[in-house]
Write a protein that holds these residues in place. Structure first.
Motif, PDB file in Angstrom:
ATOM      1  N   ALA A 644       0.712  -1.272  -0.023  1.00 57.51           N
ATOM      2  CA  ALA A 644       0.078  -0.047  -0.127  1.00 57.51           C
ATOM      3  C   ALA A 644       0.884   1.133   0.031  1.00 57.51           C
ATOM      4  O   ALA A 644       0.606   2.270  -0.946  1.00 57.51           O
ATOM      5  CB  ALA A 644      -0.943   0.158   1.256  1.00 57.51           C
ATOM      6  N   TYR A 645       1.740   1.095   0.712  1.00 56.25           N
ATOM      7  CA  TYR A 645       2.854   2.514   0.916  1.00 56.25           C
ATOM      8  C   TYR A 645       3.499   2.663  -0.752  1.00 56.25           C
ATOM      9  O   TYR A 645       3.675   3.600  -0.936  1.00 56.25           O
ATOM     10  CB  TYR A 645       3.855   2.141   1.991  1.00 56.25           C
ATOM     11  CG  TYR A 645       3.389   2.522   3.471  1.00 56.25           C
ATOM     12  CD1 TYR A 645       2.383   3.505   3.736  1.00 56.25           C
ATOM     13  CD2 TYR A 645       3.812   1.670   4.439  1.00 56.25           C
ATOM     14  CE1 TYR A 645       2.153   3.565   4.751  1.00 56.25           C
ATOM     15  CE2 TYR A 645       3.392   1.670   5.650  1.00 56.25           C
ATOM     16  CZ  TYR A 645       2.502   2.493   5.798  1.00 56.25           C
ATOM     17  OH  TYR A 645       2.131   2.981   7.075  1.00 56.25           O
ATOM     18  N   ALA A 646       3.785   1.409  -1.163  1.00 53.77           N
ATOM     19  CA  ALA A 646       4.453   1.451  -2.512  1.00 53.77           C
ATOM     20  C   ALA A 646       3.607   2.153  -3.442  1.00 53.77           C
ATOM     21  O   ALA A 646       3.838   3.181  -4.198  1.00 53.77           O
ATOM     22  CB  ALA A 646       5.073   0.244  -2.892  1.00 53.77           C
ATOM     23  N   GLU A 647       2.292   1.800  -3.202  1.00 54.15           N
ATOM     24  CA  GLU A 647       1.279   2.442  -4.420  1.00 54.15           C
ATOM     25  C   GLU A 647       1.121   3.969  -4.076  1.00 54.15           C
ATOM     26  O   GLU A 647       0.888   4.835  -4.932  1.00 54.15           O
ATOM     27  CB  GLU A 647      -0.064   1.625  -4.241  1.00 54.15           C
ATOM     28  CG  GLU A 647      -0.892   2.167  -5.253  1.00 54.15           C
ATOM     29  CD  GLU A 647      -2.373   1.387  -5.138  1.00 54.15           C
ATOM     30  OE1 GLU A 647      -3.474   1.984  -5.188  1.00 54.15           O
ATOM     31  OE2 GLU A 647      -2.350   0.180  -4.810  1.00 54.15           O
ATOM     32  N   SER A 665       7.936   1.528   7.382  1.00 56.82           N
ATOM     33  CA  SER A 665       7.648   1.135   8.836  1.00 56.82           C
ATOM     34  C   SER A 665       6.450   0.081   9.081  1.00 56.82           C
ATOM     35  O   SER A 665       5.411   0.468   8.233  1.00 56.82           O
ATOM     36  CB  SER A 665       7.059   2.466   9.882  1.00 56.82           C
ATOM     37  OG  SER A 665       8.344   3.383   9.421  1.00 56.82           O
ATOM     38  N   ALA A 666       6.377  -0.787  10.017  1.00 54.31           N
ATOM     39  CA  ALA A 666       5.289  -1.576   9.961  1.00 54.31           C
ATOM     40  C   ALA A 666       4.095  -0.932  10.539  1.00 54.31           C
ATOM     41  O   ALA A 666       2.818  -1.430  10.049  1.00 54.31           O
ATOM     42  CB  ALA A 666       5.713  -2.816  10.999  1.00 54.31           C
ATOM     43  N   VAL A 683       5.578   7.723   9.527  1.00 58.96           N
ATOM     44  CA  VAL A 683       6.061   6.399   8.760  1.00 58.96           C
ATOM     45  C   VAL A 683       7.296   6.756   7.890  1.00 58.96           C
ATOM     46  O   VAL A 683       7.414   7.681   7.436  1.00 58.96           O
ATOM     47  CB  VAL A 683       5.015   5.946   7.776  1.00 58.96           C
ATOM     48  CG1 VAL A 683       5.539   4.701   7.056  1.00 58.96           C
ATOM     49  CG2 VAL A 683       3.683   5.749   8.410  1.00 58.96           C
ATOM     50  N   LYS A 684       8.257   5.796   8.030  1.00 60.63           N
ATOM     51  CA  LYS A 684       9.680   5.922   7.301  1.00 60.63           C
ATOM     52  C   LYS A 684       9.820   4.833   6.107  1.00 60.63           C
ATOM     53  O   LYS A 684       9.378   3.924   6.437  1.00 60.63           O
ATOM     54  CB  LYS A 684      10.690   5.683   8.364  1.00 60.63           C
ATOM     55  CG  LYS A 684      10.832   6.818   9.418  1.00 60.63           C
ATOM     56  CD  LYS A 684      11.776   6.143  10.942  1.00 60.63           C
ATOM     57  CE  LYS A 684      10.876   5.417  11.633  1.00 60.63           C
ATOM     58  NZ  LYS A 684      11.538   4.971  12.999  1.00 60.63           N
ATOM     59  N   HIS A 685      10.521   5.568   4.951  1.00 59.53           N
ATOM     60  CA  HIS A 685      10.399   4.702   3.988  1.00 59.53           C
ATOM     61  C   HIS A 685      11.909   4.671   3.525  1.00 59.53           C
ATOM     62  O   HIS A 685      12.499   5.708   3.263  1.00 59.53           O
ATOM     63  CB  HIS A 685       9.605   5.447   2.886  1.00 59.53           C
ATOM     64  CG  HIS A 685       8.127   5.389   3.029  1.00 59.53           C
ATOM     65  ND1 HIS A 685       7.184   4.392   3.125  1.00 59.53           N
ATOM     66  CD2 HIS A 685       7.352   6.610   3.343  1.00 59.53           C
ATOM     67  CE1 HIS A 685       6.111   4.795   3.426  1.00 59.53           C
ATOM     68  NE2 HIS A 685       5.934   6.102   3.715  1.00 59.53           N
ATOM     69  N   ILE A 686      12.428   3.581   3.627  1.00 55.69           N
ATOM     70  CA  ILE A 686      13.876   3.210   3.135  1.00 55.69           C
ATOM     71  C   ILE A 686      13.779   2.922   1.585  1.00 55.69           C
ATOM     72  O   ILE A 686      13.570   1.849   1.209  1.00 55.69           O
ATOM     73  CB  ILE A 686      14.397   2.371   3.944  1.00 55.69           C
ATOM     74  CG1 ILE A 686      14.182   2.252   5.309  1.00 55.69           C
ATOM     75  CG2 ILE A 686      16.042   2.308   3.735  1.00 55.69           C
ATOM     76  CD1 ILE A 686      14.602   3.648   6.022  1.00 55.69           C
ATOM     77  N   PHE A 687      14.517   3.944   0.871  1.00 53.22           N
ATOM     78  CA  PHE A 687      14.954   3.782  -0.706  1.00 53.22           C
ATOM     79  C   PHE A 687      16.353   3.315  -0.588  1.00 53.22           C
ATOM     80  O   PHE A 687      17.353   3.246   0.545  1.00 53.22           O
ATOM     81  CB  PHE A 687      14.696   4.778  -1.644  1.00 53.22           C
ATOM     82  CG  PHE A 687      13.546   5.067  -1.387  1.00 53.22           C
ATOM     83  CD1 PHE A 687      12.552   4.675  -2.666  1.00 53.22           C
ATOM     84  CD2 PHE A 687      12.512   5.800  -0.474  1.00 53.22           C
ATOM     85  CE1 PHE A 687      11.029   4.966  -2.846  1.00 53.22           C
ATOM     86  CE2 PHE A 687      11.220   6.089  -0.775  1.00 53.22           C
ATOM     87  CZ  PHE A 687      10.402   5.651  -1.868  1.00 53.22           C
ATOM     88  N   VAL A 742       9.167  14.531   4.058  1.00 54.66           N
ATOM     89  CA  VAL A 742      10.402  15.105   4.012  1.00 54.66           C
ATOM     90  C   VAL A 742      11.451  14.278   3.471  1.00 54.66           C
ATOM     91  O   VAL A 742      11.439  12.773   4.036  1.00 54.66           O
ATOM     92  CB  VAL A 742      10.772  15.605   5.429  1.00 54.66           C
ATOM     93  CG1 VAL A 742      12.027  16.280   5.469  1.00 54.66           C
ATOM     94  CG2 VAL A 742       9.657  16.389   6.013  1.00 54.66           C
ATOM     95  N   SER A 743      12.180  14.401   2.478  1.00 51.25           N
ATOM     96  CA  SER A 743      13.074  13.495   1.821  1.00 51.25           C
ATOM     97  C   SER A 743      14.594  13.859   2.321  1.00 51.25           C
ATOM     98  O   SER A 743      15.126  15.185   2.100  1.00 51.25           O
ATOM     99  CB  SER A 743      12.913  13.522   0.412  1.00 51.25           C
ATOM    100  OG  SER A 743      13.980  12.677  -0.282  1.00 51.25           O
TER     101      SER A 743
END
Length: 911
Positions: A644-647, A665-666, A683-687, A742-743
């Motif tokens: 869902a986050y990816a979408e 983040s879970a 929520v933290k997103h790691i790329f 924030v990136s």
């Protein structure tokens, strides 16, 4: 003929009812509205038929509704009071589909005037709220205000209920009626429900008489409606001690329960208030207060004493509804406080033979939860007697209670297994049979002494089982547990019978089950027999059965295939696989590289079965969740969350070049208290080369709008460089929540950067103009300090992934490994608390050791995970000891495919 008599006849048999209630016939007969003079009797009969059709689900087209609506309004000119009531009821129902209904507003408002007939005013008020446009609400405000405080309860209640229905469409207008609603709450009892016609009634014939009698009312029902409106508009009532209506008091008690749930600090004061209502003269109020206390979070045995005493009185009540309510509440309470409920056991035993089998069922289930081991045999004997007299719904309740009892008193497994096997042969639907099978599954899992006997009962059940799902599940269990039994060969006959007699899905499951016997058996004779049976399956008409048989025959000949195809208990997470494949296809730069399956986390086959049965929850990810009810869908899995986050992020152009997400983040991390005016979660997103922080922001102030909402993040740790901030343009209570991003760029993508950020919510605050609802031109810049956000070594870079721990631990033996010892100290109160803390810090899949015996002082926890960015598999073995005065001592063993991953895990625990 009266309305009741008409329904008492079996008109369906003669076809008269279908003609009488035919929509086309009714529309044709609507010309009766144009007759001169008007016949009230004929018109009431036709209006009755229209309303009946609408109530049973019939629909009229827009044109038909409009024709009937305006034909009905012609009857306003007639003075028959019963006819006028029927007119109002009909136009109220037709108003939702008819056109130009607003044209009759003036006719309705004539009947709302204070000098009009009392019997007309409540009906007119109810009809008007369905007719008027929301923009007209302000124009009729004075009529509604006057009606709310009217001394006639029927008029006041009609205005309050209508205001309740108007609120979603005209919130600002209805909010101004708080004072009048408060006055209605505090109004003393008395007054009249209004003039009641002494004629032949609403549906009957005849005209009303002029001197209508009045019926005095002392029900105070207006208080109930007024309290409901006050709660809706956010008003406050201090009339708890002046409420006389039992329904209003029940509503107030439920509001008190809601307040306790939102703010546990007020629980003690609320309990004192609720205990006062336990002595009310109304049984309804007594029960509601007692129920709320019983359902409180963290309720103590002392707080339950008075509530249970009230429930105990209800158990001996002559009213079945009170006995049912009390037994059901006690049955639920017995799960958490069996010792407190045990005080009612004598009264509950008297209800086992109650003529109401629903009451008897709940009494039995409560006794099963509170009784001792000596009473098990007697209770099961009594249960057996009336299982055939109750519905499947209550049978499931009893079976679930037996299921819990099996684990509580394992020494009584023989009697309970006999009971379960007996009811398994009774008639019943899928839910009932599934509950029995689940109970037997638990006995096999947790009570070793009854395993073989339970498997035999299941084998007999699948001989006549009509439910494919249950047959497949039982065959799967036989394939796992059967080879471990003392005589595995005795189960083969039952399994092969399924290949001969059942449908294709069951035959395929039977083939897989037989193959597991062959792989796990050391008896050459048995293996040869299974190979012969599998060869026969190669001629099956279903391709799935043939393919499985061919696969397992090949596996028998090549032993290296046994581990991955039969003994392996993990599969790829389909949700995670789908998400990664979608990202791979969309990323043009990654197309030249082969797809890396090793980055997909694995889950157990049991988890995969649950995942495949889950409803989609992609639209609700990443925002503050509403309170869950018993009917709410289950929360999304971790893989569904990632997908869902990816979408969501793929829809943001600024992140188009970032590539696939390694991890998110879970669950959202709360950064504010739940009762604050601004609520924020992160929520933290790691790329691969970036880290994106997603802030879900909610504005709870209804009269304020926030513009240009951004998050300022500051850190002293090196390794990250801020790229940009994506603000929320406008945020009101209606549009909440909004998302700000924030990136940051990872200066060294191969390193696992950690940092602590000071976060400040910045925005421009503007007041809303109450007349227009638009924000004012002038605003002021403001900021709101929130809690820190931490980018951690373990939880943000590791994804939970299932593995066969023993085999994987041995495989990684020659690779990088680290062993460290930590003293967790006395702040960790138990081994269980230490396990929970380690799992939360590392965000890894627990494979064993999550259940800690209370008497144990030594324990081992096993964890498995995948590290983002190609870090590979990592396994952790936590050996712990606990001693008084010293606390928990932890030996942390880490094995991974890369050395820096081992250090990452150690830093996460040591930090």
């Amino acid at each position: 003929m009266s309305f009741a008599m008409a329904f008492s006849k079996k008109e369906d048999e003669s076809g008269l009812s279908s003609y009488y209630n035919n929509k086309t016939t009714i529309i044709q007969e609507a010309r009766v509205f144009n007759e001169s003079p008007i016949s009230p009797r004929k018109c009431r009969a036709l209006l009755t038929r229209i309303v009946y059709l609408l109530y049973v689900g019939e629909t009229f087209s827009t044109q038909e509704s409009t024709t009937l609506f305006f034909g009905t309004t012609k009857l306003f000119q007639h003075k028959d009071s019963a006819l006028r009531q029927a007119v109002y009821l009909t136009i109220k129902e037709l108003a939702t589909t008819a056109e130009d209904v607003i044209m009759v507003t003036s006719s309705i408002m004539k009947d709302m005037q204070p000098n009009s007939e009392v019997i007309y005013r409540p009906n007119a008020i109810r009809a008007l709220c369905r007719i008027i446009d929301p923009s007209m609400a302000q124009g009729v405000e004075r009529f509604f205000k006057a009606a709310i405080v009217d001394k006639n309860p029927s008029i006041s209640s009609a205005a309050l209920v209508s205001a309740y229905h108007l609120f979603p469409h005209a919130k600002d207008v209805v909010k101004r009626w708080v004072n009048e609603a408060q006055e209605a709450v505090n109004a003393k009892s008395g007054g009249y429900f209004g003039s009641v016609s002494t004629g032949s009634g609403f549906f009957g014939g005849g005209s009303s008489q002029s001197g209508a009698q009045t019926v005095p009312s002392s029900s105070n029902i207006t208080q109930y409606h007024a309290l409901g409106l006050l709660s809706l508009v956010g008003g406050k009532s201090g009339a708890g001690t002046t409420l006389k209506n039992a329904m209003a008091l029940c509503m107030l008690i439920r509001y008190a329960a809601k307040v306790m749930e939102e703010d546990p600090n007020v629980q003690r004061q609320m309990v004192e208030l609720l205990e006062g209502w336990l002595r009310h003269k109304s049984d309804m109020v007594n029960f509601e207060a007692a129920r709320v206390i019983c359902e409180m979070k963290n309720v103590t045995a002392a707080q339950l004493t008075k509530s249970i005493a009230v429930m105990q009185l209800f158990l001996s009540s002559p009213k079945p509804v009170l006995k049912f309510a009390a037994t059901r509440t006690l049955a639920a309470l017995a799960l958490s406080h069996p010792a407190s409920v045990a005080a009612c056991n004598v009264d509950l035993e008297n209800l086992i033979t109650d003529s109401n089998r629903s009451v008897a069922t709940y009494a039995i289930t409560t006794l099963l939860k509170t009784g001792n081991e000596a009473s098990v045999d007697r209770l099961i004997k009594q249960i057996t007697g009336f299982m055939s007299e109750i519905s499947d719904e209550f049978k499931v309740i009893i079976v679930d209670a037996i299921r819990s009892l099996c684990l509580k008193f394992p020494a009584k497994h023989a009697a309970m297994l006999t009971f379960l096997s007996g009811v398994l042969r009774d008639e019943g639907g899928y839910d009932f049979k599934r509950a029995v099978v689940e109970a037997i599954f638990d006995m096999i899992k947790f009570i070793g002494e009854c395993k073989e006997q339970a498997l035999s009962h299941l084998c007999e059940f699948i001989e006549d089982c009509e439910f494919t799902k249950l047959s497949v599940r039982i065959l799967h269990l036989l394939g796992i547990e059967g080879p471990k039994s003392s005589q595995p060969a005795k189960y083969i006959r039952f399994i092969y019978n399924r290949v001969v007699l059942e449908n294709a899905p069951v035959r395929a499951a039977a083939v897989a089950s037989m193959a597991k016997f062959g792989v796990n058996s050391t008896d050459p004779k048995l293996n040869h027999s299974i190979a012969v049976l599998l060869n026969r399956c190669l001629d099956d008409v279903d391709d799935e059965v043939r393919d499985r048989a061919a696969l397992y025959l090949k596996v028998f000949k090549t032993q290296t295939l046994v581990e991955p195809y039969i003994k392996e208990d993990s599969v790829l997470s389909l949700a995670a696989l789908e998400s990664k494949l979608v990202s791979y296809v969309k990323d043009t730069t990654a197309a030249a590289q082969p797809f890396d399956v090793s980055t997909i986390p694995k889950i157990s086959r049991a988890q995969a079965a649950l995942e495949s049965a889950r409803p989609s929850t992609l639209d609700t990810i990443g925002v503050p969740a509403a309170k869950k009810t018993s009917s709410s869908p289950p929360p999304p899995t971790a893989a569904e969350t990632q997908s869902a986050y990816a979408e969501k992020l793929a829809a943001v152009p600024a992140f188009a070049s970032y590539g696939p997400i390694f991890n998110s983040s879970a669950k959202p991390l709360p950064l504010t208290e739940s009762e604050t005016e601004y609520q924020v979660t992160c929520v933290k997103h790691i790329f691969k080369e970036h880290i994106v922080f997603q802030f879900n922001v909610s504005n709870t102030l209804p009269d304020t709008v926030l513009e240009n909402v951004t998050m300022a993040m500051q850190t002293e740790d090196a390794g990250l460089t801020q790229d940009f901030v994506l603000p929320i343009e406008s945020l009101s209570a209606v549009t909440s929540p909004g998302i700000a991003y924030v990136s940051f760029t990872r200066d060294e993508p191969e390193d696992y950067a950690t940092a602590t950020f000071q976060c400040t919510l910045q925005f421009v605050s503007k007041e809303l103009d109450p007349s227009t609802g638009e924000p004012e031109a002038d605003g002021y810049e403001d900021e709101y300090q929130i809690e820190e956000v931490e980018l951690s070594a373990g939880g943000d870079y590791i994804v939970p992934s299932y593995a066969a721990f023993g085999a994987e631990w041995d495989r990684l033996k020659a690779g990088p490994s680290v062993t460290e010892t930590f003293g967790l100290g006395t702040s960790v109160e138990s081994l269980k608390a230490a396990c929970d803390s380690i799992i939360e810090v590392l965000n890894m899949e627990p494979l064993g050791g999550t259940e800690v015996p209370t008497s144990s002082s030594v324990h081992t926890l096993q964890l498995s995970g995948l590290v983002t960015g190609g870090g590979g598999k990592v396994l952790v073995r936590c050996r712990m000891t606990f001693s008084q005065g010293v606390g928990v001592t932890l030996e942390l063993g880490v094995r991974a495919e890369k050395q820096d991953v081992c250090q990452l895990v150690v830093n996460a625990v040591g930090g």
